[in-house]
Design a protein around this motif. Structure first.
Motif, short mmCIF file in Angstrom:
data_model
loop_
_atom_site.label_atom_id
_atom_site.label_comp_id
_atom_site.label_asym_id
_atom_site.label_seq_id
_atom_site.Cartn_x
_atom_site.Cartn_y
_atom_site.Cartn_z
N LEU A 300 0.83 -1.20 0.00
CA LEU A 300 0.00 0.00 0.00
C LEU A 300 0.86 1.25 0.00
N ASP A 301 0.28 2.32 -0.51
CA ASP A 301 0.86 3.67 -0.45
C ASP A 301 0.03 4.46 0.55
N CYS A 302 0.62 4.73 1.71
CA CYS A 302 -0.11 5.42 2.78
C CYS A 302 0.19 6.91 2.86
N ARG A 303 0.76 7.50 1.84
CA ARG A 303 1.13 8.92 1.87
C ARG A 303 0.53 9.75 0.75
N GLN A 304 0.56 9.21 -0.44
CA GLN A 304 0.31 10.02 -1.63
C GLN A 304 -1.14 10.47 -1.77
N TYR A 305 -2.08 9.67 -1.28
CA TYR A 305 -3.49 9.93 -1.56
C TYR A 305 -4.30 10.27 -0.31
N ARG A 306 -3.66 10.34 0.84
CA ARG A 306 -4.41 10.52 2.09
C ARG A 306 -4.88 11.96 2.27
N ASP A 332 -14.64 11.77 11.45
CA ASP A 332 -15.26 12.10 10.17
C ASP A 332 -15.24 10.86 9.27
N PRO A 333 -16.39 10.34 8.88
CA PRO A 333 -16.41 9.09 8.10
C PRO A 333 -15.90 9.25 6.67
N GLN A 334 -15.77 10.48 6.19
CA GLN A 334 -15.33 10.71 4.82
C GLN A 334 -13.81 10.70 4.67
N ARG A 335 -13.11 10.75 5.78
CA ARG A 335 -11.65 10.86 5.68
C ARG A 335 -11.03 9.55 5.19
N THR A 336 -9.98 9.68 4.37
CA THR A 336 -9.34 8.52 3.78
C THR A 336 -7.84 8.53 4.04
N PHE A 337 -7.30 7.37 4.28
CA PHE A 337 -5.87 7.18 4.50
C PHE A 337 -5.16 6.75 3.22
N LEU A 338 -5.90 6.08 2.35
CA LEU A 338 -5.33 5.51 1.14
C LEU A 338 -5.82 6.19 -0.13
N GLY A 339 -6.83 7.03 -0.02
CA GLY A 339 -7.52 7.52 -1.21
C GLY A 339 -8.57 6.50 -1.61
N LEU A 340 -9.71 6.98 -2.03
CA LEU A 340 -10.81 6.05 -2.33
C LEU A 340 -10.49 5.08 -3.46
N PRO A 341 -9.80 5.49 -4.54
CA PRO A 341 -9.46 4.48 -5.57
C PRO A 341 -8.58 3.35 -5.03
N GLN A 342 -7.59 3.68 -4.17
CA GLN A 342 -6.74 2.63 -3.62
C GLN A 342 -7.54 1.76 -2.63
N GLU A 343 -8.45 2.36 -1.89
CA GLU A 343 -9.32 1.58 -1.00
C GLU A 343 -10.10 0.55 -1.81
N ARG A 344 -10.68 0.99 -2.93
CA ARG A 344 -11.46 0.05 -3.75
C ARG A 344 -10.56 -1.04 -4.33
N TRP A 345 -9.35 -0.63 -4.77
CA TRP A 345 -8.40 -1.61 -5.31
C TRP A 345 -8.07 -2.67 -4.26
N LEU A 346 -7.84 -2.26 -3.02
CA LEU A 346 -7.52 -3.22 -1.97
C LEU A 346 -8.70 -4.14 -1.69
N ALA A 347 -9.89 -3.58 -1.60
CA ALA A 347 -11.07 -4.40 -1.32
C ALA A 347 -11.25 -5.49 -2.38
N GLN A 348 -10.85 -5.18 -3.62
CA GLN A 348 -10.97 -6.16 -4.71
C GLN A 348 -9.77 -7.11 -4.78
#
Length: 518
Positions: A300-306, A332-348
């Motif tokens: 994972l990339d935990c810096r670029q998209y957070r 805040d439920p909208q906050r992201t650590f990975l960016g939403l595209p990377q979150e979706r990629w991981l879930a898949q």
């Protein structure tokens, strides 16, 4: 750019290191050899192992390099290079700091190879690398190590020298390969630091390149790069402390340009493929690797998209440590650590068909409550996953949705060894354990006082182990039926030849999340 050390001084250091590594296999002793040091002073490396190939890396050094130099490479089935499996020619150009990213293809899966480079009448040392097993292959074992945080002016690299003597299939490096900070006195009761950063705070491409060259001049680090392929991700210090997207700790207006320079230097000095060459500051780091039918490895990339950290200190960006009561934005439920595209990629990407899923990312995922009063609001550090609890919940929910039995999260960053249960609700003692976490300490970077961790552990019962007074790495042995782990700790941080002890051992049984001491 001038060399970090003189050839004579470097030969002496390499010779001393080679004596320390005398018990290692023959090719490792080659990695310490000093021939062709002027052209290959930063060693070589391999990475991104696939069933059919991998990336081979080096960077030309020395005076009077031409703008473009032809570099040939060979990869063989034997150390004497009598059975060549692949070869090629690359162009090392000044625009890429004369770095080479050769991509060997068409190789046999699940086997070891040896490789070397030649350029300008000189030949490199010999490295060893391997291909991954075929995706559908039955694999009985994977041996790997995790490491992170190798600050140059905080200690020597005895951990790398020890790791180079282990029989590992690969290394997962989880961030902070360099530190961008300026040189400091670092004086102590025993005198000044034995080594300091050259130059000031890295801001420009030449400055980042010089910092990588300084780190890569270390013979123990070179030896481990020559020993096995690496899979790599980054954290903050490859760019700037606590950076998040286009936000820097100092809120500097020219930070986007600094990101471009840091990202380019990072790609130049890692065994990454040409396709990963950054476009401006954009670089695709998150990736997945299959180790036969045994395991899927995801980085994972935990810096670029957070999103930027919540509630920073006045006039600053970056991290803070404060209570949820004083900073409702934590939740805040909208906050992201990975960016939403990377979150979706991981879930898949989670793979329920393989016995194990290994998630390689840069920091502690388990909740760490620093509040010592059980009746007071929890206190968290905002730069890690605790600063993004909704994003963590979404990630862990992905394990539930895929019904994964054996997920293991691997981290670094916090300069301490932690072993943890990852739970759906960290504040509920009866909550289900979903995965096991091993967050490894630093190679050399100094951490928190152990007494502070000792005070925090009783308020974090899901943490099975916590030691901030250890430096080294974790060594893993994975089979279908279980995972065994050694926490290997350097005894004397400033001794390059220090003994390394096994401070603890843990095991994870297949089908039962959570680690047990052995």
């Amino acid at each position: 750019m001038s060399l970090i050390t003189t050839p004579d001084s470097r030969r002496r250091r390499l010779l001393q290191a080679s004596i320390a590594a005398a018990s290692a296999p023959l090719f490792i002793r080659h990695a310490f050899a000093a021939d062709a040091v002027d052209r290959f002073a930063l060693g070589l490396a391999s990475g991104c192992p696939r069933p059919g190939g991998m990336v081979l890396w080096t960077r030309l050094t020395g005076a009077d390099l031409p703008p473009k130099a032809e570099v040939s490479w060979e990869l063989a089935e034997d150390e004497t290079f009598s059975r060549i499996a692949a070869r090629g020619i690359e162009q090392a150009i000044v625009e890429d700091a004369h770095s080479v990213h050769a991509e060997a293809q068409g190789l046999k899966p699940d086997r070891w190879y040896f490789y070397r480079f030649s350029a300008l009448g000189a030949r490199s040392m010999v490295g060893r690398t391997r291909t991954a097993p075929a995706a559908d292959a039955d694999v009985s074992r994977l041996r790997f190590a995790i490491a992170s945080c190798q600050r140059w002016d905080h200690g020597r690299y005895a951990a790398w020298a020890d790791m180079a003597k282990q029989d590992l299939d690969l290394v997962l490096f989880l961030g902070d390969y360099i530190y961008e900070s300026a040189a400091i006195s670092n004086a102590s009761a025993s005198g000044p630091s034995p080594r300091v950063h050259i130059g000031g705070l890295c801001r420009t491409l030449p400055e980042y390149r010089q910092r990588y060259a300084q780190y890569k001049s270390d013979p123990a680090l070179q030896a481990m790069h020559a020993r096995a392929p690496w899979i790599i991700t980054w954290d903050d210090h490859e760019v700037d402390n606590d950076w998040a997207g286009d936000s820097s700790q100092g809120l500097e207006p020219d930070f986007p340009a600094r990101r471009v320079a840091a990202t380019k230097a990072y790609w130049e000095h890692m065994p990454f493929p040409k396709a990963m060459r950054p476009q401006g500051h954009e670089i695709r780091i998150h990736e997945r690797y299959d180790w036969g039918k045994l395991a899927r490895i995801m980085t994972l990339d935990c810096r670029q998209y957070r999103d930027p950290q919540v509630c920073p200190k006045p006039g600053r960006g970056g991290s803070n440590t404060l209570s949820i009561k004083d900073c409702p934005a934590f939740l805040d439920p909208q906050r992201t650590f990975l960016g939403l595209p990377q979150e979706r990629w991981l879930a898949q990407s989670w793979d329920a068909t393989r016995p194990w899923n290994l998630l390689a990312q840069s920091t502690l995922m388990a909740q760490m409550n620093w509040q010592e009063n059980p009746d007071a609001p929890r206190v968290h550090w905002t730069d890690g996953w605790d600063g993004y609890p909704a994003a963590r919940e979404r990630l862990l929910q992905g394990l539930v949705d895929k019904k994964l039995a054996n997920a293991v999260v691997l981290g670094g960053d916090v300069h301490a060894n932690y072993v943890a249960d990852l739970k759906q609700d960290f504040n509920d003692a009866k909550s289900r354990v979903l995965a096991t976490e091993f967050c490894g300490t630093s190679i050399s970077s100094q951490g928190l006082d152990q007494s502070r961790i000792d005070r925090a552990l009783p308020h974090n019962p899901h943490l099975r182990y916590g030691r901030g007074d250890q430096h080294g790495y974790m060594c893993f042995d994975l089979a279908a039926g279980g995972l065994s782990v050694e926490l290997r700790t350097v005894r004397e941080l400033w001794d390059a030849n220090s003994a390394v002890d096994v401070s603890a051992r843990f095991a994870v049984e297949a089908g039962r999340a959570g680690a047990s001491p052995v």
